[in-house]
Enzyme design. Structure first.
Site, PDB file in Angstrom:
ATOM      1  N   ASP A  10       0.885  -1.175   0.000  1.00  0.00           N
ATOM      2  CA  ASP A  10       0.000   0.000   0.000  1.00  0.00           C
ATOM      3  C   ASP A  10       0.920   1.222   0.000  1.00  0.00           C
ATOM      4  OD1 ASP A  10      -2.369   1.592   0.283  1.00  0.00           O
ATOM      5  OD2 ASP A  10      -1.921   1.812   2.407  1.00  0.00           O
ATOM      6  N   SER A  11       0.309   2.412  -0.081  1.00  0.00           N
ATOM      7  CA  SER A  11       1.109   3.633   0.000  1.00  0.00           C
ATOM      8  C   SER A  11       1.633   3.867   1.415  1.00  0.00           C
ATOM      9  CB  SER A  11       0.257   4.824  -0.422  1.00  0.00           C
ATOM     10  OG  SER A  11      -0.836   4.962   0.464  1.00  0.00           O
ATOM     11  N   CYS A  73      -4.340  -1.708  -1.630  1.00  0.00           N
ATOM     12  CA  CYS A  73      -4.438  -0.275  -1.890  1.00  0.00           C
ATOM     13  C   CYS A  73      -5.560  -0.083  -2.903  1.00  0.00           C
ATOM     14  CB  CYS A  73      -3.110   0.216  -2.463  1.00  0.00           C
ATOM     15  SG  CYS A  73      -3.163   1.934  -3.021  1.00  0.00           S
ATOM     16  N   GLU A 152      -2.487   8.977   8.396  1.00  0.00           N
ATOM     17  CA  GLU A 152      -1.027   8.817   8.486  1.00  0.00           C
ATOM     18  C   GLU A 152      -0.463   9.615   9.662  1.00  0.00           C
ATOM     19  OE1 GLU A 152       1.350   7.007   6.668  1.00  0.00           O
ATOM     20  OE2 GLU A 152      -0.313   5.932   5.704  1.00  0.00           O
ATOM     21  N   CYS A 186     -10.943   2.904   0.322  1.00  0.00           N
ATOM     22  CA  CYS A 186      -9.502   3.111   0.481  1.00  0.00           C
ATOM     23  C   CYS A 186      -9.105   2.349   1.743  1.00  0.00           C
ATOM     24  CB  CYS A 186      -9.224   4.595   0.650  1.00  0.00           C
ATOM     25  SG  CYS A 186      -7.591   4.990   1.292  1.00  0.00           S
ATOM     26  N   HIS A 188      -7.017   2.832   3.923  1.00  0.00           N
ATOM     27  CA  HIS A 188      -6.780   3.639   5.126  1.00  0.00           C
ATOM     28  C   HIS A 188      -8.072   3.881   5.920  1.00  0.00           C
ATOM     29  CE1 HIS A 188      -2.862   4.696   3.386  1.00  0.00           C
ATOM     30  NE2 HIS A 188      -2.552   5.315   4.515  1.00  0.00           N
TER      31      HIS A 188
HETATM   32  N1  DGL Z   1      -4.646   3.166   1.060  1.00  0.00           N
HETATM   33  C1  DGL Z   1      -4.632   3.501  -0.323  1.00  0.00           C
HETATM   34  C2  DGL Z   1      -5.951   3.290  -0.969  1.00  0.00           C
HETATM   35  O1  DGL Z   1      -6.560   2.311  -0.618  1.00  0.00           O
HETATM   36  C3  DGL Z   1      -3.845   4.722  -0.712  1.00  0.00           C
HETATM   37  C4  DGL Z   1      -4.354   6.026  -0.292  1.00  0.00           C
HETATM   38  C5  DGL Z   1      -3.426   7.121  -0.643  1.00  0.00           C
HETATM   39  O2  DGL Z   1      -2.212   6.946  -0.529  1.00  0.00           O
HETATM   40  O3  DGL Z   1      -3.935   8.167  -1.054  1.00  0.00           O
HETATM   41  O4  DGL Z   1      -6.396   3.989  -1.829  1.00  0.00           O
END
Ligand code: DGL
Length: 270
Positions: A10-11, A73, A152, A186, A188
């Site tokens: 993931d990011s 992600c 984050e 997402c 996150h």
């Molecule tokens: N967690 C990621 C997603 O599911 C990335 C979110 C991001 O870095 O903007 O989209």
């Protein structure tokens, strides 16, 4: 049976929502996780940049002898999954399809909300996924670009006026649309589950895409006869910047200390 590790990326922290579920449903698997903490957030970037990042993330994971990849992600799953699947000769699972299937079975009034990054909403991938299961579903989508930076930065708790204000601003208009199911598109966003549920109310079912994708990975490993033999699986965490900050947040989220387990790599080398 196959004892090689799974790769997950993931990011940043978001993919840990999938790792937490993988740890509980596939305890024998070894997991190598990569969080691209030097380039988070991904969600506001162009498809071209996202393809480059996704390819590098996969190349890094493939520097280990892995047996399958979970793209934990939403942003990469919605913009680059077919590309990655075409270019790699191992099973690659994304978050969109399993989440759409689950949402379609949960909704009663066929009004499903989607919150995700700008890139994911722009891609239309979740709408396509939902309509592939049920063409009568109405999808109401909203990009929530401030959620990832706030997660984050650890702004995930009830009583935090910043995250609660931002959540109300994004979600109140969705609530007024009468949806009964909301995809947290997402990875996150499940870290904000309580905050989101507080605004949406108890009658709206939240779909956690990280969790659903972990189950999809389990089904894939079973189907391909790639499950690990019985043992205690390990998780190794890699990031591309600030391993200590990542370790603090990850320890809280995974409910165990990972401080010595987070290593830093230079993703630009891949
Ligand atoms: N967690 C990621 C997603 O599911 C990335 C979110 C991001 O870095 O903007 O989209």
């Amino acid at each position: 049976m196959d004892q090689r590790p799974l790769g997950v990326f993931d990011s940043g922290l978001g993919g840990l929502t999938a790792v937490r579920e993988l740890r509980s449903i596939l305890p024998s698997e070894n997991i190598i996780y990569f969080g691209d903490s030097s380039r988070v957030p991904y969600g506001g970037r162009s498809d071209e940049i996202l393809h480059r990042y996704a390819r590098q993330d996969v190349r890094f994971l493939r520097s280990f002898d892995i047996k399958a990849i979970l793209v934990a992600c939403g942003t990469v799953s919605t913009t680059a999954l077919p590309l990655l699947q075409q270019e790699n000769d191992l099973p690659i699972v994304g978050v969109v399809e399993p989440a759409c299937r689950r949402a379609a079975t949960k909704t009663r009034n066929k009004r499903v909300g989607l919150i995700a990054t700008a890139a994911s909403v722009r891609s239309g991938a979740y709408e396509r996924g939902l309509h592939a299961v049920d063409s009568e579903i109405t999808v109401i989508s909203k990009a929530c670009p401030l959620f990832v930076p706030l997660v984050e930065n650890g702004r995930i708790h009830r009583g935090d006026i910043v995250i609660e204000t931002v959540a109300r601003e994004y979600l109140q208009p969705l609530k007024e649309q009468g949806l009964d199911t909301l995809i947290l598109g997402c990875t996150h966003y499940p870290l904000l589950e309580e905050i989101v549920q507080d605004v949406m109310g108890p009658d709206v079912t939240l779909i956690n895409v990280g969790q659903e994708s972990a189950w999809e990975m389990k089904r894939t490993l079973e189907r391909c006869d790639l499950l690990s033999p019985d043992r205690v699986g390990e998780t190794t965490l890699y990031v591309s910047d600030r391993p200590q900050d990542f370790a603090v947040q990850a320890s809280r989220f995974l409910h165990h200390e990972v401080h010595d387990a987070v290593r830093c790599i230079d993703i630009e080398q891949y």
